[in-house]
Design a protein around this motif. Structure first.
Motif, PDB file in Angstrom:
ATOM      1  N   PRO A 197      34.071  62.214 -65.880  1.00 27.95           N
ATOM      2  CA  PRO A 197      35.598  62.269 -66.174  1.00 27.95           C
ATOM      3  C   PRO A 197      35.973  62.926 -67.375  1.00 27.95           C
ATOM      4  N   GLY A 198      37.116  63.754 -67.180  1.00 27.65           N
ATOM      5  CA  GLY A 198      37.568  64.582 -68.365  1.00 27.65           C
ATOM      6  C   GLY A 198      36.907  66.084 -68.439  1.00 27.65           C
ATOM      7  N   ALA A 199      36.176  66.021 -67.340  1.00 31.75           N
ATOM      8  CA  ALA A 199      35.258  67.326 -67.612  1.00 31.75           C
ATOM      9  C   ALA A 199      36.267  68.593 -67.206  1.00 31.75           C
ATOM     10  N   GLY A 200      37.453  68.463 -66.600  1.00 36.08           N
ATOM     11  CA  GLY A 200      38.335  69.483 -66.229  1.00 36.08           C
ATOM     12  C   GLY A 200      38.095  69.862 -64.743  1.00 36.08           C
ATOM     13  N   LYS A 201      37.761  69.096 -63.906  1.00 32.16           N
ATOM     14  CA  LYS A 201      37.435  69.421 -62.461  1.00 32.16           C
ATOM     15  C   LYS A 201      38.781  69.562 -62.010  1.00 32.16           C
ATOM     16  N   THR A 202      39.780  68.633 -62.115  1.00 27.27           N
ATOM     17  CA  THR A 202      41.166  68.852 -61.874  1.00 27.27           C
ATOM     18  C   THR A 202      41.833  70.197 -62.258  1.00 27.27           C
ATOM     19  N   MET A 203      41.364  70.200 -63.373  1.00 25.79           N
ATOM     20  CA  MET A 203      42.150  71.470 -64.257  1.00 25.79           C
ATOM     21  C   MET A 203      41.697  72.616 -63.408  1.00 25.79           C
ATOM     22  N   LEU A 204      40.434  72.713 -63.304  1.00 19.63           N
ATOM     23  CA  LEU A 204      39.956  73.948 -62.607  1.00 19.63           C
ATOM     24  C   LEU A 204      40.293  74.385 -61.194  1.00 19.63           C
ATOM     25  N   VAL A 208      41.762  77.043 -69.603  1.00 17.51           N
ATOM     26  CA  VAL A 208      40.531  76.323 -69.400  1.00 17.51           C
ATOM     27  C   VAL A 208      39.261  76.980 -70.248  1.00 17.51           C
ATOM     28  N   ARG A 209      39.237  76.079 -71.347  1.00 15.49           N
ATOM     29  CA  ARG A 209      38.094  76.276 -72.216  1.00 15.49           C
ATOM     30  C   ARG A 209      36.512  76.318 -71.715  1.00 15.49           C
ATOM     31  N   GLY A 210      35.757  77.180 -72.056  1.00 10.85           N
ATOM     32  CA  GLY A 210      34.274  76.952 -71.785  1.00 10.85           C
ATOM     33  C   GLY A 210      34.098  77.076 -70.075  1.00 10.85           C
ATOM     34  N   ASP A 221      41.061  65.541 -54.296  1.00 11.26           N
ATOM     35  CA  ASP A 221      40.574  65.277 -55.761  1.00 11.26           C
ATOM     36  C   ASP A 221      39.857  63.732 -55.628  1.00 11.26           C
ATOM     37  N   GLU A 222      39.089  63.082 -56.499  1.00  8.75           N
ATOM     38  CA  GLU A 222      38.210  62.185 -56.112  1.00  8.75           C
ATOM     39  C   GLU A 222      37.754  61.928 -54.784  1.00  8.75           C
ATOM     40  N   LEU A 223      36.850  62.901 -54.301  1.00  9.33           N
ATOM     41  CA  LEU A 223      36.687  62.857 -52.821  1.00  9.33           C
ATOM     42  C   LEU A 223      35.955  61.390 -52.222  1.00  9.33           C
ATOM     43  N   MET A 251      34.525  65.311 -57.476  1.00  9.32           N
ATOM     44  CA  MET A 251      34.220  63.815 -57.563  1.00  9.32           C
ATOM     45  C   MET A 251      33.528  63.720 -58.763  1.00  9.32           C
ATOM     46  N   ASN A 252      33.141  62.374 -59.187  1.00  6.02           N
ATOM     47  CA  ASN A 252      32.299  62.004 -60.158  1.00  6.02           C
ATOM     48  C   ASN A 252      30.832  61.724 -59.533  1.00  6.02           C
ATOM     49  N   PRO A 253      29.875  61.842 -60.099  1.00  5.41           N
ATOM     50  CA  PRO A 253      28.587  61.760 -59.490  1.00  5.41           C
ATOM     51  C   PRO A 253      28.218  60.251 -59.167  1.00  5.41           C
TER      52      PRO A 253
HETATM   53  N1  LIG Z   1      37.341  72.865 -70.242  1.00  3.36           N
HETATM   54  C1  LIG Z   1      38.466  72.501 -70.789  1.00  3.36           C
HETATM   55  N2  LIG Z   1      39.680  73.147 -71.477  1.00  3.36           N
HETATM   56  C2  LIG Z   1      40.537  72.721 -71.832  1.00  3.36           C
HETATM   57  N3  LIG Z   1      41.096  71.484 -71.652  1.00  3.36           N
HETATM   58  C3  LIG Z   1      40.267  70.839 -70.828  1.00  3.36           C
HETATM   59  C4  LIG Z   1      39.001  71.134 -70.317  1.00  3.36           C
HETATM   60  N4  LIG Z   1      38.570  69.946 -69.627  1.00  3.36           N
HETATM   61  C5  LIG Z   1      39.328  69.086 -69.630  1.00  3.36           C
HETATM   62  N5  LIG Z   1      40.543  69.302 -70.639  1.00  3.36           N
HETATM   63  C6  LIG Z   1      41.456  68.380 -70.875  1.00  3.36           C
HETATM   64  O1  LIG Z   1      41.260  67.409 -70.317  1.00  3.36           O
HETATM   65  C7  LIG Z   1      42.278  66.887 -69.478  1.00  3.36           C
HETATM   66  C8  LIG Z   1      41.571  66.236 -68.350  1.00  3.36           C
HETATM   67  O2  LIG Z   1      40.953  67.062 -67.201  1.00  3.36           O
HETATM   68  P1  LIG Z   1      40.635  66.749 -65.965  1.00  3.36           P
HETATM   69  O3  LIG Z   1      41.916  65.919 -65.524  1.00  3.36           O
HETATM   70  O4  LIG Z   1      40.719  68.356 -65.089  1.00  3.36           O
HETATM   71  O5  LIG Z   1      39.245  66.267 -65.802  1.00  3.36           O
HETATM   72  P2  LIG Z   1      38.514  65.545 -64.637  1.00  3.36           P
HETATM   73  O6  LIG Z   1      37.248  66.199 -64.716  1.00  3.36           O
HETATM   74  O7  LIG Z   1      39.403  66.082 -63.324  1.00  3.36           O
HETATM   75  O8  LIG Z   1      38.344  64.288 -64.655  1.00  3.36           O
HETATM   76  P3  LIG Z   1      38.443  62.961 -63.730  1.00  3.36           P
HETATM   77  O9  LIG Z   1      37.085  62.781 -63.066  1.00  3.36           O
HETATM   78  O10 LIG Z   1      38.803  61.703 -64.646  1.00  3.36           O
HETATM   79  O11 LIG Z   1      39.359  63.085 -62.776  1.00  3.36           O
HETATM   80  C9  LIG Z   1      43.008  68.066 -68.986  1.00  3.36           C
HETATM   81  O12 LIG Z   1      44.070  67.755 -68.603  1.00  3.36           O
HETATM   82  C10 LIG Z   1      42.880  69.057 -70.284  1.00  3.36           C
HETATM   83  O13 LIG Z   1      44.097  68.619 -71.150  1.00  3.36           O
END
Ligand SMILES: Nc1ncnc2c1ncn2[C@@H]1O[C@H](COP(=O)(O)OP(=O)(O)OP(=O)(O)O)[C@@H](O)[C@H]1O
Ligand SMILES: [Mg+2]
Ligand SMILES: [Zn+2]
Length: 508
Positions: A217-224, A191-193, A301-303, A344-346
């Motif tokens: 979306p794509g901020a990395g919530k699920t990833m965290l 997880v970057r940043g 996820d996606e509360l 969740m998204n806001p």
């Molecule tokens: N901080 C990060 N560092 C590295 N990769 C990231 C980071 N944030 C997002 N990504 C990349 O973007 C992809 C999507 O992230 P993730 O599924 O966690 O987003 P999300 O916040 O859950 O989005 P959503 O709201 O669409 O569910 C990850 O699989 C990863 O490849």
């Protein structure tokens, strides 16, 4: 003639000893089951009859009465099939009573006489008094987990009969399988940043605080969130046994080696029904996802996409750590102590927290907010906003801190909470806050200021103090809380979650 055989039946996550009594008497051929069987249990007649005939036995052309004692326990499912078949063979003088003495029998019969596993073997074995137990071969490993009795795993009714009659030796006890190294959990180094999200995750893991991640979306919530299990300590023996029993009763596959040693991570889809989430079901009374997550993490996820009534069903278990399911058949209690993490998204378009970014109509935003009740959102001690990682973060070559380093701090902090006699800081009772999370002079000022400005409610006050305790513990500070500890805790209770959900209860 009468045949008596011990067995057990599963209700919720508890096994209950059952004595199967079969009586064969003169009269027109019939087959009756009494003693609170459910439909599946009553249907044993068909399965047992076919299995006996396929195994070279005869079906008595008499009146057969099966009594499942005690009648106060509801018998759910097909797990008594083998015991009924064996008792019937004794009652019809096809087996001598001495052959079955001291043995209990568990398992479902197939029409071809095969012996099939049933859910909850571990819980069933626990309820049995017999010194030897005959179980389906596939359940033998699980049955042997508790130790203390001999376990014989066999594949068919014919094989069981051969052993009972002394024609074949009893199979030896199943060998203990040493578990393989579990596959590595996803690592925080990827997880970057995301300094805020990462820190919130660390605090959640250390103090057992429920965590809500909010962001586009794509901020990395699920990833965290998926990296949380890698920060938690392995389960204690007691917790491992409790979680294993629940997984066994839920019919989940147990890890090689038997016991669930790693904290479970359950991530039910937002389409899940309340029965799937909370447990129950009119016929089977199985534990749901929140019980399968017991002693581990429940990730929603996606509360906002979960049905409102499904989310509201979570409130009582979140408060009590157990879910009580009442059905016509019985009322059962499933343990459900879990760490709740939600993302969740806001707003529906996802960009609500970014200035000028939101594309949603007011109506759409309002509908989205109404999905989540204030009381549920208020259960989250930690509510943080994550933003998209910057280009520099993503393109840089620096690796982030790996899970192992974070985990080491988490374990130390948890050890401090345990020394104080509370499992985790999230569980500090209100009346012990002054003793366990005393406020230094500066800390009291910061909280008073937050209360005065309306940022913090009375309920929020206790929660912030617990989080501040964890913040201090993570830094190795065991004395009174300082202004800095409390300010950090307040910053992890973002108002944005409140404004995004539109709930007044949320103003911390
Ligand atoms: N901080 C990060 N560092 C590295 N990769 C990231 C980071 N944030 C997002 N990504 C990349 O973007 C992809 C999507 O992230 P993730 O599924 O966690 O987003 P999300 O916040 O859950 O989005 P959503 O709201 O669409 O569910 C990850 O699989 C990863 O490849
Ligand atoms: Mg996601
Ligand atoms: Zn929007």
């Amino acid at each position: 003639m009468l045949g008596l055989v011990p067995s057990a039946s599963l209700l919720g996550v508890d096994g209950h000893a059952v004595t199967v009594e079969v009586h064969v008497s003169g009269g027109l051929p019939s087959f009756t089951v009494v003693g609170s069987p459910d439909a599946a249990c009553r249907e044993a007649s068909g399965r047992v009859r076919a299995a006996l005939l396929s195994s070279g036995c005869t079906w008595p052309m008499h009146r057969v009465t099966v009594n499942l004692a005690p009648p106060t326990v509801r018998k759910i499912g097909s797990g008594l099939d083998l015991a009924i078949a064996i008792a019937l063979l004794v009652a019809s003088e096809q087996l001598p009573p001495e052959a079955v003495e001291g043995r209990a029998f568990l398992g479902e019969l197939g029409l071809d006489g095969s012996l099939r596993p049933v859910p909850g073997t571990l819980c069933l074995i626990d309820a049995l008094g017999a010194s030897a137990v005959v179980v389906p071969a596939a359940s033998a490993g699980e049955a042997a987990l508790l130790g203390g009795r001999s376990v014989h795993g066999l594949g068919s009714l014919a094989a069981v009969l051969a052993c009972l009659k002394g024609e074949e030796p009893w199979p030896s006890a199943p060998e203990r399988v040493t578990p393989d190294e579990p596959p590595p959990a996803p690592d925080l180094a990827d997880v970057r940043g995301q300094p805020v999200g990462r820190y919130a995750l660390e605090v959640a893991a250390a103090g057992g605080h429920h965590l809500l991640l909010l962001g586009p979306p794509g901020a990395g919530k699920t990833m965290l969130a998926s990296r949380l299990p890698g920060l938690l300590p392995p389960l204690s023996d007691r917790a491992a046994l409790e979680t294993t029993r629940i997984h066994s009763a839920a019919g989940l596959i147990l890890p090689a080696g038997g016991l669930v040693r790693r904290p479970p991570f359950r991530a039910p889809h937002h389409g899940a029904s309340s029965v799937a989430l909370v447990g129950g079901g009119s016929a089977t009374m199985r534990p749901g996802e929140i019980s399968a997550a017991c002693n581990g993490v429940l990730f929603l996820d996606e509360l906002a996409e979960f049905a409102t009534h499904v989310l509201d069903a979570l409130r009582q278990p979140l408060e009590e750590g157990v879910v009580r399911v009442a059905r016509a058949a019985a009322t059962v209690a499933f343990p459900a102590r879990f760490l709740l993490v939600a993302a969740m998204n806001p707003c529906p378009c996802g960009y609500g927290s970014q200035p000028g970014g939101c594309l949603c109509s007011d109506g759409a935003r309002a509908r989205y907010r109404r999905r989540l009740s204030g009381p549920l959102l208020d259960r989250f001690d930690l509510r943080v906003e994550v933003t998209r990682p910057s280009v520099t973060d993503l393109m840089g070559h620096d690796r982030s801190e790996p899970s192992a380093a974070v985990r080491a701090r988490v374990l130390e902090a948890r050890a401090r909470a345990q020394q104080r006699g509370v499992g985790t800081n999230a569980a500090i009772p209100v009346d012990r806050l002054d003793e366990l999370a005393p406020l230094g002079a500066g800390a009291a000022d910061v909280l008073a200021q937050a209360l005065r400005s309306g940022r913090l409610s009375a309920r929020g006050l206790h929660r912030v103090r617990r989080v501040a305790r964890t913040v201090a513990d993570l830094q190795g500070d065991t004395e009174a809380l300082t202004a800095a500890h409390v300010a950090t805790a307040l910053s992890l209770r973002s108002d944005a979650a409140g404004s995004a959900s539109g709930s007044r209860a949320l103003s911390a």
